[in-house]
Motif scaffolding. Structure first.
Motif, short mmCIF file in Angstrom:
data_model
loop_
_atom_site.label_atom_id
_atom_site.label_comp_id
_atom_site.label_asym_id
_atom_site.label_seq_id
_atom_site.Cartn_x
_atom_site.Cartn_y
_atom_site.Cartn_z
N VAL A 19 2.14 -19.89 39.90
CA VAL A 19 2.68 -20.63 41.05
C VAL A 19 3.14 -19.64 42.11
O VAL A 19 3.36 -18.47 41.82
CB VAL A 19 3.85 -21.56 40.65
CG1 VAL A 19 3.42 -22.63 39.68
CG2 VAL A 19 5.01 -20.77 40.06
N SER A 20 3.31 -20.10 43.33
CA SER A 20 3.75 -19.21 44.40
C SER A 20 5.19 -18.80 44.15
O SER A 20 5.98 -19.52 43.53
CB SER A 20 3.61 -19.88 45.76
OG SER A 20 4.62 -20.84 45.93
N PHE A 21 5.53 -17.63 44.67
CA PHE A 21 6.88 -17.10 44.50
C PHE A 21 7.93 -18.07 45.04
O PHE A 21 8.99 -18.25 44.44
CB PHE A 21 7.00 -15.74 45.18
CG PHE A 21 8.35 -15.11 45.03
CD1 PHE A 21 8.75 -14.61 43.80
CD2 PHE A 21 9.22 -15.02 46.10
CE1 PHE A 21 10.01 -14.03 43.64
CE2 PHE A 21 10.47 -14.45 45.96
CZ PHE A 21 10.87 -13.95 44.73
N ALA A 22 7.64 -18.73 46.14
CA ALA A 22 8.59 -19.67 46.76
C ALA A 22 8.94 -20.81 45.81
O ALA A 22 10.05 -21.35 45.87
CB ALA A 22 8.01 -20.21 48.06
N ASP A 23 8.03 -21.18 44.93
CA ASP A 23 8.25 -22.30 44.01
C ASP A 23 8.90 -21.89 42.69
O ASP A 23 9.20 -22.74 41.86
CB ASP A 23 6.93 -23.01 43.73
CG ASP A 23 6.36 -23.67 44.97
OD1 ASP A 23 7.14 -24.03 45.87
OD2 ASP A 23 5.12 -23.82 45.04
N ILE A 24 9.09 -20.61 42.48
CA ILE A 24 9.69 -20.12 41.25
C ILE A 24 11.21 -20.18 41.37
O ILE A 24 11.78 -19.75 42.37
CB ILE A 24 9.23 -18.68 40.94
CG1 ILE A 24 7.73 -18.65 40.70
CG2 ILE A 24 9.97 -18.13 39.73
CD1 ILE A 24 7.14 -17.26 40.55
N THR A 25 11.85 -20.71 40.34
CA THR A 25 13.31 -20.80 40.33
C THR A 25 13.89 -19.83 39.30
O THR A 25 13.18 -19.39 38.38
CB THR A 25 13.77 -22.23 39.96
OG1 THR A 25 13.34 -22.51 38.62
CG2 THR A 25 13.20 -23.26 40.93
N VAL A 26 15.15 -19.53 39.45
CA VAL A 26 15.84 -18.69 38.46
C VAL A 26 15.82 -19.39 37.11
O VAL A 26 15.63 -18.74 36.07
CB VAL A 26 17.28 -18.37 38.92
CG1 VAL A 26 18.07 -17.72 37.80
CG2 VAL A 26 17.26 -17.47 40.15
N THR A 27 15.96 -20.70 37.10
CA THR A 27 15.91 -21.46 35.85
C THR A 27 14.57 -21.24 35.15
O THR A 27 14.52 -21.02 33.94
CB THR A 27 16.12 -22.96 36.13
OG1 THR A 27 17.37 -23.14 36.78
CG2 THR A 27 16.08 -23.78 34.85
N ALA A 28 13.47 -21.29 35.91
CA ALA A 28 12.14 -21.09 35.34
C ALA A 28 11.99 -19.67 34.81
O ALA A 28 11.41 -19.46 33.74
CB ALA A 28 11.07 -21.39 36.37
N ILE A 29 12.49 -18.69 35.56
CA ILE A 29 12.40 -17.29 35.12
C ILE A 29 13.17 -17.10 33.82
O ILE A 29 12.66 -16.51 32.86
CB ILE A 29 12.94 -16.33 36.21
CG1 ILE A 29 12.08 -16.41 37.47
CG2 ILE A 29 12.98 -14.89 35.68
CD1 ILE A 29 12.70 -15.73 38.70
N ALA A 30 14.40 -17.62 33.76
CA ALA A 30 15.22 -17.48 32.56
C ALA A 30 14.54 -18.17 31.37
O ALA A 30 14.49 -17.60 30.26
CB ALA A 30 16.61 -18.07 32.79
N GLY A 31 14.01 -19.35 31.60
CA GLY A 31 13.31 -20.07 30.52
C GLY A 31 12.10 -19.30 30.02
O GLY A 31 11.88 -19.19 28.81
N GLU A 32 11.31 -18.78 30.94
CA GLU A 32 10.11 -18.00 30.58
C GLU A 32 10.50 -16.73 29.82
O GLU A 32 9.78 -16.30 28.91
CB GLU A 32 9.33 -17.64 31.85
CG GLU A 32 8.03 -16.95 31.62
CD GLU A 32 6.86 -17.88 31.33
OE1 GLU A 32 5.80 -17.35 30.93
OE2 GLU A 32 6.98 -19.10 31.49
N ALA A 33 11.63 -16.14 30.19
CA ALA A 33 12.09 -14.91 29.54
C ALA A 33 12.80 -15.18 28.22
O ALA A 33 13.05 -14.25 27.45
CB ALA A 33 13.02 -14.14 30.47
N GLY A 34 13.15 -16.45 27.97
CA GLY A 34 13.84 -16.79 26.73
C GLY A 34 15.30 -16.37 26.73
O GLY A 34 15.85 -16.02 25.69
N ILE A 35 15.91 -16.40 27.91
CA ILE A 35 17.33 -16.05 28.02
C ILE A 35 18.07 -17.20 28.68
O ILE A 35 17.46 -18.10 29.27
CB ILE A 35 17.55 -14.76 28.85
CG1 ILE A 35 17.09 -14.96 30.31
CG2 ILE A 35 16.83 -13.58 28.20
CD1 ILE A 35 17.55 -13.90 31.25
N GLY A 36 19.37 -17.16 28.64
CA GLY A 36 20.18 -18.17 29.29
C GLY A 36 20.21 -17.98 30.80
O GLY A 36 20.05 -16.86 31.30
N TYR A 37 20.44 -19.05 31.50
CA TYR A 37 20.49 -19.04 32.97
C TYR A 37 21.53 -18.02 33.46
O TYR A 37 21.24 -17.21 34.34
CB TYR A 37 20.83 -20.45 33.47
CG TYR A 37 20.96 -20.59 34.95
CD1 TYR A 37 19.83 -20.67 35.76
CD2 TYR A 37 22.21 -20.66 35.55
CE1 TYR A 37 19.95 -20.81 37.13
CE2 TYR A 37 22.33 -20.80 36.93
CZ TYR A 37 21.20 -20.88 37.71
OH TYR A 37 21.32 -21.02 39.07
#
Length: 172
Positions: A19-37
């Motif tokens: 997805v485009s960078f503009a559509d990426i959220t911190v929540t999505a990054i944390a979830g993808e990384a397997g860490i807490g928000y």
């Protein structure tokens, strides 16, 4: 700490491929990384800071691999860049296509900064920073197109396009 940062880097790059960078959220990054928000914010204040860190590492690696060529060695420089990008397709796609113009500006600024700090003995009609900006911008546009159009050109054809469309016009 280092493992978490590496997970965040991988997560952002993985998301940016889809997805485009503009559509990426911190929540999505944390979830993808397997860490807490909240853990995300122990490492980076926002997603832009994370992207800047990834880009900084990438640019350092790129600058170690290539240099601003002279008119006599544009083909070799184009081959080195084509190989570099081809071998790092995922990160290059994420940075040049997924993150788009913002990242291309950061890369251009960094390369121009590094290149203009080096001695220049060749006479130019235009300011060196302008020539390098034009060359790098053209190269990044070509690379982004290539990454977004898999199979359109092979690595050698990409090198030829970089040479003939970006390097030679800027340096010839």
């Amino acid at each position: 700490m280092i493992r978490t940062r590496a997970s965040l880097h991988r997560a952002l790059l993985s998301l940016a491929e889809r997805v485009s960078f503009a559509d990426i959220t911190v929540t999505a990054i944390a979830g993808e990384a397997g860490i807490g928000y909240a853990t995300f914010f122990r490492h980076y204040p926002d997603k832009h800071s994370l992207l800047t860190a990834i880009a900084g590492e990438f640019i350092d690696e790129l600058m170690g691999e290539i240099r601003v060529p002279t008119a006599a060695d544009t083909r070799n420089a184009a081959m080195i860049l084509a190989r570099f990008v081809d071998e790092r397709r995922a990160i290059c796609h994420a940075l040049l296509v997924g993150a788009g113009d913002e990242m291309r500006r950061k890369i251009t600024d960094r390369v121009v900064q590094g290149a203009t700090a080096m001695p220049d003995t060749a006479p130019h009609r235009f300011p060196r920073a302008l020539l390098i900006t034009q060359m790098v911008s053209s190269m990044l546009a070509i690379l982004a197109w290539w990454l977004d159009n898999p199979g359109a050109l092979n690595r050698d054809e990409l090198a030829e396009a970089l040479d003939r469309l970006a390097l030679i016009p800027a340096l010839g």
